[in-house]
Design a protein around this motif. Structure first.
Motif, PDB file in Angstrom:
ATOM      1  N   MET A   1       0.621  -1.055  -0.076  1.00  0.00           N
ATOM      2  CA  MET A   1      -0.084  -0.048   0.054  1.00  0.00           C
ATOM      3  C   MET A   1       0.728   1.033   0.343  1.00  0.00           C
ATOM      4  SD  MET A   1      -2.836  -0.933   3.099  1.00  0.00           S
ATOM      5  CE  MET A   1      -3.689  -2.236   3.083  1.00  0.00           C
ATOM      6  N   PHE A   2       0.358   2.286  -0.672  1.00  0.00           N
ATOM      7  CA  PHE A   2       0.870   3.292  -0.172  1.00  0.00           C
ATOM      8  C   PHE A   2       0.334   4.594   0.037  1.00  0.00           C
ATOM      9  CE2 PHE A   2       1.820   7.863  -2.529  1.00  0.00           C
ATOM     10  CZ  PHE A   2       3.034   8.070  -1.964  1.00  0.00           C
ATOM     11  N   TRP A   3       1.259   4.618   1.278  1.00  0.00           N
ATOM     12  CA  TRP A   3       0.473   5.288   2.774  1.00  0.00           C
ATOM     13  C   TRP A   3       0.947   6.698   2.398  1.00  0.00           C
ATOM     14  CZ3 TRP A   3      -2.582   3.486   6.189  1.00  0.00           C
ATOM     15  CH2 TRP A   3      -2.803   2.425   6.582  1.00  0.00           C
TER      16      TRP A   3
ATOM     17  N   TYR B   1      -4.608   5.650   2.822  1.00  0.00           N
ATOM     18  CA  TYR B   1      -3.662   5.336   1.463  1.00  0.00           C
ATOM     19  C   TYR B   1      -4.619   5.246   0.297  1.00  0.00           C
ATOM     20  CZ  TYR B   1      -6.069   0.975   2.590  1.00  0.00           C
ATOM     21  OH  TYR B   1      -7.117   0.261   2.945  1.00  0.00           O
ATOM     22  N   GLU B   2      -4.437   4.985  -0.787  1.00  0.00           N
ATOM     23  CA  GLU B   2      -4.537   4.639  -1.541  1.00  0.00           C
ATOM     24  C   GLU B   2      -5.847   5.879  -2.106  1.00  0.00           C
ATOM     25  OE1 GLU B   2      -4.535   0.247  -2.474  1.00  0.00           O
ATOM     26  OE2 GLU B   2      -2.874   0.723  -2.828  1.00  0.00           O
TER      27      GLU B   2
ATOM     28  N   ILE C   1      -5.263   6.328  12.207  1.00  0.00           N
ATOM     29  CA  ILE C   1      -4.882   5.109  10.893  1.00  0.00           C
ATOM     30  C   ILE C   1      -5.506   4.804  10.337  1.00  0.00           C
ATOM     31  CG2 ILE C   1      -3.647   3.332  10.160  1.00  0.00           C
ATOM     32  CD1 ILE C   1      -2.019   3.913  11.863  1.00  0.00           C
ATOM     33  N   VAL C   2      -6.142   5.211   8.738  1.00  0.00           N
ATOM     34  CA  VAL C   2      -7.770   5.452   8.396  1.00  0.00           C
ATOM     35  C   VAL C   2      -7.421   4.455   6.914  1.00  0.00           C
ATOM     36  CG1 VAL C   2      -9.473   5.786   7.129  1.00  0.00           C
ATOM     37  CG2 VAL C   2      -8.126   7.680   8.546  1.00  0.00           C
ATOM     38  N   TYR C   3      -8.196   3.349   6.931  1.00  0.00           N
ATOM     39  CA  TYR C   3      -8.202   2.168   6.768  1.00  0.00           C
ATOM     40  C   TYR C   3      -9.754   2.052   5.386  1.00  0.00           C
ATOM     41  CZ  TYR C   3      -5.175  -0.358   9.265  1.00  0.00           C
ATOM     42  OH  TYR C   3      -3.528  -0.707   9.334  1.00  0.00           O
ATOM     43  N   ASN C   4      -9.687   1.413   4.511  1.00  0.00           N
ATOM     44  CA  ASN C   4     -10.682   2.137   3.354  1.00  0.00           C
ATOM     45  C   ASN C   4     -12.087   0.917   3.684  1.00  0.00           C
ATOM     46  OD1 ASN C   4      -9.066   3.786   2.598  1.00  0.00           O
ATOM     47  ND2 ASN C   4      -8.478   2.743   0.221  1.00  0.00           N
TER      48      ASN C   4
END
Length: 71
Positions: free
Chosen positions: A13-15, A28-29, A64-67
């Protein structure tokens, strides 16, 4: 997979992040829109939590935010 066993998934993943005075928001993304929401609401939420517990956070907080939850 047996019940109770943990499994580690590796995914590139590109953070990137937004940096503020009291907190940082990592995402990310395609998570930019959600990260913007977290950035705006974090300031008010931090203030409300500090008042509720009568405690001031030291240093910076990191969000930290996850999709999605499975990530």
């Amino acid at each position: 997979m047996d019940f109770g066993k943990n499994r580690v998934k590796y995914k590139d993943m590109f953070w990137t992040f937004y940096k503020y005075d009291r907190y940082d928001v990592y995402f990310y993304e395609q998570g930019r829109e959600l990260a913007n929401y977290v950035s705006v609401s974090a300031k008010k939420q931090i203030t409300d939590i500090e008042k509720l517990f009568d405690y001031s956070f030291d240093g910076k907080l990191q969000f930290i935010v996850y999709n999605k939850q499975s990530d």
